[in-house]
Design a protein around this motif. Structure first.
Motif, PDB file in Angstrom:
ATOM      1  N   GLY A 355       1.029  -1.121   0.097  1.00  0.00           N
ATOM      2  CA  GLY A 355      -0.465  -0.452   0.119  1.00  0.00           C
ATOM      3  C   GLY A 355       0.321   0.972   0.138  1.00  0.00           C
ATOM      4  O   GLY A 355       2.313   1.356   0.611  1.00  0.00           O
ATOM      5  N   ALA A 356       0.118   1.952  -0.312  1.00  0.00           N
ATOM      6  CA  ALA A 356       1.688   3.427  -0.789  1.00  0.00           C
ATOM      7  C   ALA A 356       1.725   4.563   0.668  1.00  0.00           C
ATOM      8  O   ALA A 356       2.652   5.113   1.215  1.00  0.00           O
ATOM      9  CB  ALA A 356       0.998   4.579  -1.587  1.00  0.00           C
ATOM     10  N   LEU A 357       0.374   3.604   1.508  1.00  0.00           N
ATOM     11  CA  LEU A 357       0.871   4.592   2.697  1.00  0.00           C
ATOM     12  C   LEU A 357       1.127   3.406   3.604  1.00  0.00           C
ATOM     13  O   LEU A 357       0.962   4.383   5.120  1.00  0.00           O
ATOM     14  CB  LEU A 357      -0.330   5.498   3.503  1.00  0.00           C
ATOM     15  CG  LEU A 357      -1.414   6.326   2.129  1.00  0.00           C
ATOM     16  CD1 LEU A 357      -2.273   6.927   2.751  1.00  0.00           C
ATOM     17  CD2 LEU A 357       0.162   7.402   2.362  1.00  0.00           C
ATOM     18  N   THR A 358       2.121   2.350   3.863  1.00  0.00           N
ATOM     19  CA  THR A 358       1.655   1.274   4.214  1.00  0.00           C
ATOM     20  C   THR A 358       3.662   1.377   4.732  1.00  0.00           C
ATOM     21  O   THR A 358       4.328   1.104   3.094  1.00  0.00           O
ATOM     22  CB  THR A 358       0.899   0.228   4.463  1.00  0.00           C
ATOM     23  OG1 THR A 358       1.336  -0.389   3.798  1.00  0.00           O
ATOM     24  CG2 THR A 358      -0.625   0.320   4.596  1.00  0.00           C
ATOM     25  N   HIS A 359       3.569   0.359   5.622  1.00  0.00           N
ATOM     26  CA  HIS A 359       4.917   0.717   5.670  1.00  0.00           C
ATOM     27  C   HIS A 359       5.020  -1.690   6.058  1.00  0.00           C
ATOM     28  O   HIS A 359       4.032  -2.247   6.169  1.00  0.00           O
ATOM     29  CB  HIS A 359       5.543   0.150   7.329  1.00  0.00           C
ATOM     30  CG  HIS A 359       6.698   1.432   7.885  1.00  0.00           C
ATOM     31  ND1 HIS A 359       7.322   2.125   7.456  1.00  0.00           N
ATOM     32  CD2 HIS A 359       5.775   2.569   8.112  1.00  0.00           C
ATOM     33  CE1 HIS A 359       7.087   3.348   7.820  1.00  0.00           C
ATOM     34  NE2 HIS A 359       6.382   3.599   8.559  1.00  0.00           N
ATOM     35  N   GLY A 360       6.185  -1.703   4.369  1.00  0.00           N
ATOM     36  CA  GLY A 360       5.579  -2.752   3.706  1.00  0.00           C
ATOM     37  C   GLY A 360       4.288  -3.825   3.990  1.00  0.00           C
ATOM     38  O   GLY A 360       3.698  -3.702   3.655  1.00  0.00           O
ATOM     39  N   ASP A 361       4.466  -5.071   4.842  1.00  0.00           N
ATOM     40  CA  ASP A 361       2.963  -5.991   4.446  1.00  0.00           C
ATOM     41  C   ASP A 361       2.303  -5.573   5.985  1.00  0.00           C
ATOM     42  O   ASP A 361       2.073  -6.193   6.171  1.00  0.00           O
ATOM     43  CB  ASP A 361       3.159  -6.957   4.492  1.00  0.00           C
ATOM     44  CG  ASP A 361       4.485  -8.087   5.603  1.00  0.00           C
ATOM     45  OD1 ASP A 361       4.535  -7.129   5.944  1.00  0.00           O
ATOM     46  OD2 ASP A 361       4.774  -9.135   5.334  1.00  0.00           O
ATOM     47  N   SER A 362       2.333  -4.281   6.686  1.00  0.00           N
ATOM     48  CA  SER A 362       2.341  -4.515   8.152  1.00  0.00           C
ATOM     49  C   SER A 362       0.855  -3.461   7.593  1.00  0.00           C
ATOM     50  O   SER A 362       1.093  -2.691   6.081  1.00  0.00           O
ATOM     51  CB  SER A 362       2.249  -4.149   8.486  1.00  0.00           C
ATOM     52  OG  SER A 362       3.435  -2.818   8.316  1.00  0.00           O
ATOM     53  N   PHE A 363       0.253  -3.285   9.196  1.00  0.00           N
ATOM     54  CA  PHE A 363      -0.882  -2.343   8.800  1.00  0.00           C
ATOM     55  C   PHE A 363      -0.162  -1.049   9.581  1.00  0.00           C
ATOM     56  O   PHE A 363      -1.565   0.230   9.953  1.00  0.00           O
ATOM     57  CB  PHE A 363      -2.450  -2.221   9.233  1.00  0.00           C
ATOM     58  CG  PHE A 363      -2.885  -3.796   8.734  1.00  0.00           C
ATOM     59  CD1 PHE A 363      -3.109  -3.496   7.374  1.00  0.00           C
ATOM     60  CD2 PHE A 363      -3.182  -5.384   9.299  1.00  0.00           C
ATOM     61  CE1 PHE A 363      -3.916  -4.402   6.191  1.00  0.00           C
ATOM     62  CE2 PHE A 363      -3.573  -6.113   7.783  1.00  0.00           C
ATOM     63  CZ  PHE A 363      -4.251  -5.646   7.184  1.00  0.00           C
ATOM     64  N   GLU A 364       0.545  -0.476   9.151  1.00  0.00           N
ATOM     65  CA  GLU A 364       1.197   0.562   9.932  1.00  0.00           C
ATOM     66  C   GLU A 364       1.781   1.595   9.663  1.00  0.00           C
ATOM     67  O   GLU A 364       2.287   1.204   7.785  1.00  0.00           O
ATOM     68  CB  GLU A 364       2.814   0.791  11.189  1.00  0.00           C
ATOM     69  CG  GLU A 364       2.845  -0.847  11.446  1.00  0.00           C
ATOM     70  CD  GLU A 364       3.857  -1.466  12.357  1.00  0.00           C
ATOM     71  OE1 GLU A 364       5.283  -0.298  12.084  1.00  0.00           O
ATOM     72  OE2 GLU A 364       4.633  -1.657  13.230  1.00  0.00           O
ATOM     73  N   PHE A 365       1.375   3.181   9.260  1.00  0.00           N
ATOM     74  CA  PHE A 365       1.118   3.984   7.902  1.00  0.00           C
ATOM     75  C   PHE A 365       2.159   4.899   8.253  1.00  0.00           C
ATOM     76  O   PHE A 365       2.798   5.484   9.439  1.00  0.00           O
ATOM     77  CB  PHE A 365      -0.101   4.404   8.590  1.00  0.00           C
ATOM     78  CG  PHE A 365      -1.549   4.084   8.159  1.00  0.00           C
ATOM     79  CD1 PHE A 365      -1.883   3.881   6.748  1.00  0.00           C
ATOM     80  CD2 PHE A 365      -2.686   3.583   9.433  1.00  0.00           C
ATOM     81  CE1 PHE A 365      -3.374   3.022   6.703  1.00  0.00           C
ATOM     82  CE2 PHE A 365      -2.848   3.098   8.888  1.00  0.00           C
ATOM     83  CZ  PHE A 365      -4.158   2.402   7.496  1.00  0.00           C
ATOM     84  N   LEU A 366       2.303   5.436   7.187  1.00  0.00           N
ATOM     85  CA  LEU A 366       4.021   6.689   6.718  1.00  0.00           C
ATOM     86  C   LEU A 366       2.737   8.039   6.470  1.00  0.00           C
ATOM     87  O   LEU A 366       1.781   7.066   7.022  1.00  0.00           O
ATOM     88  CB  LEU A 366       4.627   6.228   5.589  1.00  0.00           C
ATOM     89  CG  LEU A 366       4.247   6.022   4.154  1.00  0.00           C
ATOM     90  CD1 LEU A 366       3.553   7.120   3.838  1.00  0.00           C
ATOM     91  CD2 LEU A 366       4.911   5.256   3.051  1.00  0.00           C
ATOM     92  N   SER A 367       3.258   9.023   6.948  1.00  0.00           N
ATOM     93  CA  SER A 367       3.062  10.006   6.471  1.00  0.00           C
ATOM     94  C   SER A 367       2.425  10.482   5.727  1.00  0.00           C
ATOM     95  O   SER A 367       1.411  11.393   5.244  1.00  0.00           O
ATOM     96  CB  SER A 367       3.401  11.144   8.143  1.00  0.00           C
ATOM     97  OG  SER A 367       3.637  10.678   8.887  1.00  0.00           O
ATOM     98  N   GLU A 368       3.253  11.114   5.149  1.00  0.00           N
ATOM     99  CA  GLU A 368       3.038  11.433   3.634  1.00  0.00           C
ATOM    100  C   GLU A 368       3.513  10.793   2.439  1.00  0.00           C
ATOM    101  O   GLU A 368       4.582  10.055   1.812  1.00  0.00           O
ATOM    102  CB  GLU A 368       3.757  12.504   3.319  1.00  0.00           C
ATOM    103  CG  GLU A 368       3.120  13.743   4.404  1.00  0.00           C
ATOM    104  CD  GLU A 368       3.671  14.798   4.435  1.00  0.00           C
ATOM    105  OE1 GLU A 368       4.472  15.287   3.530  1.00  0.00           O
ATOM    106  OE2 GLU A 368       2.732  16.119   5.058  1.00  0.00           O
ATOM    107  N   TYR A 369       3.205  10.570   1.484  1.00  0.00           N
ATOM    108  CA  TYR A 369       3.456   9.902   0.093  1.00  0.00           C
ATOM    109  C   TYR A 369       3.288  10.942  -1.403  1.00  0.00           C
ATOM    110  O   TYR A 369       2.141  11.244  -1.495  1.00  0.00           O
ATOM    111  CB  TYR A 369       2.558   8.290  -0.063  1.00  0.00           C
ATOM    112  CG  TYR A 369       3.286   7.474  -1.000  1.00  0.00           C
ATOM    113  CD1 TYR A 369       4.223   6.795  -1.218  1.00  0.00           C
ATOM    114  CD2 TYR A 369       2.019   7.682  -2.760  1.00  0.00           C
ATOM    115  CE1 TYR A 369       4.992   6.347  -2.773  1.00  0.00           C
ATOM    116  CE2 TYR A 369       2.707   6.394  -3.546  1.00  0.00           C
ATOM    117  CZ  TYR A 369       3.857   6.068  -3.161  1.00  0.00           C
ATOM    118  OH  TYR A 369       4.456   5.535  -4.820  1.00  0.00           O
TER     119      TYR A 369
END
Length: 696
Positions: A355-369
């Motif tokens: 996902g564009a806003l996730t870290h790897g295959d986790s459900f943790e979100f980065l802040s900006e893309y």
């Protein structure tokens, strides 16, 4: 064609420029009539003639209340001398079964008045406007339904059908011999809660519609063959299931991600009606060179939460809405945008195959893309981004769990059951995604550290998100974990609570901190095992008792401040606190406070930069410009400014930040729609978690 019907169709057409959220239903179905100052005129209890009992009728001055009611000819049916009187509901008027008959009656004190439904014209109800206090309940279309009231006191009573009020479905009852100078003052005679909630509804719509959901502040995302094929296949299926042959707007966008920040100046003259009679979405674009071109979990989450809210709103009123606005198609389009947003943000939209806003295959979100460059701008994990996405995903899960039309027709983009044959890989359902984000959020952000990572304001927002998630959790263990997490967050509030209810370590605007913390505590308290209502009452009490500046008509940002800075997010937090205090705690005076705050901050203070007709009277106390006059060569969209400021010593407002910041504006748009007067009929639940899960 009947004049009232022409007016209804005209308003429907104007509201259609609202794009996918173009809820022209409320334009035409629940619009308070306004006087020259934007208020609802008071009917005057002065008969122009005094006929004898049983004569054809008298003339009364209802202050223009029945001026757009097509079956009212200026006379009042004299029914004195009868112990009981029956009024038809759904009588032929206003272009269909949209009238009361007779629309105006004159009765003796003590008369029993019964409204009887004909079964025509869709679902109706009977709601007092002035002179009495009654409501028949939720709208119904069942013929033979009755509702009765006894009127003992002399005076004038006005009433309406909530879904079809704007079409002219209104009535009046004259009881006895009203005094010549007597008047009744309906809600909204001054700028009260009814007027404020009306404006809140429209401003919420503006910020979602042409400015976000059609094309104004975003990008088709992701740009790949799979998405193009999806749009080509899904559009015909949506039209078929919606029983229409074309969308109500030209070239609607099925794959939009909203930027974190945009410039609301139009780049060309907007085409609100092309040669097909529809608005052209492509002409409603903003200057992308001045937009951030970056998306965040908050900009995506708050935008699509608003979309899910309106998908539910449409389905609840399919039987009330005119076919020309294609309500079923709009419900599907809103749901489609939300599902595409999930796929792009969480599953497959990123540069690394995730996902564009996730870290790897986790459900943790980065802040900006940055979508067009496929570039991560900010990898930081932040609590408020997780809150926004959890709030949104929980409501989208409600669509899937409860079989809402917009989610299941046609085939969902995110399968309802895990392992189903979905459009995208991996084949997970929205329930698994929402549970995964909730678990990741609770694991990633220890409740005791949320305030130190951001502020106690973020603690309040997280409480609200967890409260929304609770009713949608996939199993009992997750519900229990959510309740435990909410209690731990509430303990953080207790640790930062002064003896007078003040919450420390919050935002720069203290009233905003109080508002969102109070709402978060009350939303979380809807879960089993959580009850922090007493604390919430203390917190909102400090906001209304210590931070309310009655002379200014707005909230102080701090008790020692002489200048109050209020951002769109601040206004959303304050609105949320007032809404929760009214809807859950039932605190007296809250609606009046909200009305004054809204009129001063949004209208006089210009937190809302422009309006679109027919939302407000051109003679309102604090008029706003129309988009063409709001600035720039082609005008500006009717959206929220980022910040306004009030100088208490000079009694002056100024716009201190004219940017459009998507996450803050759409967060405020959600809070505005929940607090609105449509909380009972046009969006069930007032935003309270678990109150709007099942379609009616």
């Amino acid at each position: 064609m009947d004049p009232a019907r022409r007016r209804f169709l005209r308003l429907s057409g104007i509201a259609a420029i609202g794009g996918i959220a173009g809820c022209s239903t409320e334009t035409a179905t629940d619009t308070p009539d306004r006087g020259d100052d934007g208020s609802t005129p008071a009917p005057t209890a002065t008969p122009a003639s005094t006929p004898t009992s049983g004569s054809g009728g008298a003339e009364f001055d209802f202050g223009g209340w029945l001026s757009d009611t097509s079956n009212y000819d200026g006379t009042t049916a004299d029914m004195r001398g009868n112990g009981s009187v029956t009024i038809e509901v759904g009588a032929e008027a206003n272009g269909g079964g949209f009238g009361f008959a007779p629309p105006a009656v004159w009765v003796d004190p003590g008369t029993d008045v019964t409204w009887e439904w004909t079964g025509n014209g869709g679902s109706h109800n009977v709601v007092a406007q002035s002179g009495a206090d009654f409501r028949s309940g939720d709208p119904t279309n069942e013929g033979g339904t009755t509702f009765s009231q006894t009127f003992d006191s002399a005076g004038i009573v006005t009433y309406y059908c909530n879904p079809h009020r704007g079409m002219g479905m209104k009535g009046a009852i004259v009881v006895g011999e009203p005094e010549e100078t007597a008047t009744t003052t309906p809600a909204g005679q001054e700028y009260g809660f009814q007027a404020a909630s009306f404006d809140a509804y429209w401003y919420s719509l503006y910020n979602m519609s042409t400015n976000i959901a059609m094309s104004g502040n975003g990008v088709p995302f992701p740009l790949n063959e799979q998405m193009e094929q999806l749009q080509a296949e899904r559009m015909p299926a949506m039209l078929e299931h919606a029983d229409v042959d074309r969308p109500p707007i030209t070239d609607p966008n099925l794959s939009l991600a909203s930027f974190t920040e945009g410039d609301p100046h139009f780049t060309q003259q907007p085409v609100l009606e092309d040669d097909t009679g529809r608005p052209d979405a492509k002409t409603l674009a903003w200057d992308k060179s001045k937009s951030s071109l970056v998306v965040s979990p908050s900009s995506v989450g708050w935008t699509h939460l608003k979309g899910v809210t309106w998908a539910k709103n449409f389905q609840n009123h399919f039987d009330l809405l005119p076919g020309e606005i294609a309500p079923k198609f709009r419900a599907q389009l809103l749901s489609t945008l939300a599902q595409v947003g999930v796929n792009a943000a969480i599953l497959v939209g990123g540069s690394r195959g995730n996902g564009a806003l996730t870290h790897g295959d986790s459900f943790e979100f980065l802040s900006e893309y940055h979508p067009s460059e496929g570039r991560i701008v900010d990898e930081t994990r932040r609590p408020h981004h997780h809150s926004a996405m959890l709030w949104f995903l929980s409501d989208l899960t409600s669509l899937a769990q409860n079989g809402w039309f917009g989610y299941v027709n046609p085939r969902p983009l995110i399968p309802k059951e895990a392992g189903a044959d979905g459009v995208f890989d991996p084949p997970v359902g929205i329930q698994e995604i929402t549970d995964g984000v909730a678990q990741a959020t609770m694991d990633l952000f220890d409740a005791s550290e949320v305030a130190s990572m951001e502020s106690t304001r973020s603690v309040g927002e997280m409480l609200g998100a967890v409260g929304y998630y609770g009713p949608q959790a996939g199993d009992d263990d997750l519900r229990s974990s959510a309740a435990d997490y909410a209690n731990a967050l509430a303990d953080v509030v207790d640790d930062n609570l002064s003896g007078n209810g003040r919450v420390e370590s919050g935002a720069e605007n203290q009233a905003a901190t109080q508002g969102i913390v109070a709402q978060g505590l009350l939303w979380a308290s809807q879960m089993d095992g959580v009850d922090r209502s007493d604390t919430a009452s203390e917190v909102v009490g400090y906001m209304t008792d210590e931070l309310w500046d009655a002379d200014a008509g707005t909230f102080m940002s701090g008790t020692d401040d002489s200048t109050y800075a209020i951002t769109a997010r601040d206004a959303g937090d304050i609105t949320g606190g007032l809404n929760a205090a009214d809807a859950v705690l039932g605190r007296s005076g809250v609606r009046e406070t909200f009305a004054t705050f809204f009129n001063q901050t949004f209208n006089r203070g210009r937190l809302q930069r422009a309006e679109r007709p027919p939302s407000r009277s051109e003679n309102a106390e604090h008029p706003l410009p129309l988009p063409p006059e709001a600035g720039g060569e082609f005008g500006q969209a009717a959206v929220y400014n980022a910040e306004v400021e009030y100088d208490a010593e000079a009694d002056e407002w100024s716009v201190t930040d004219p940017r459009f910041r998507t996450a803050e504006a759409l967060y405020l748009a959600n809070q505005d729609i929940w607090v609105g007067n449509w909380g009972g009929d046009f969006y069930q639940g007032r935003g309270v978690p678990g109150q709007s899960d099942t379609p009616e």
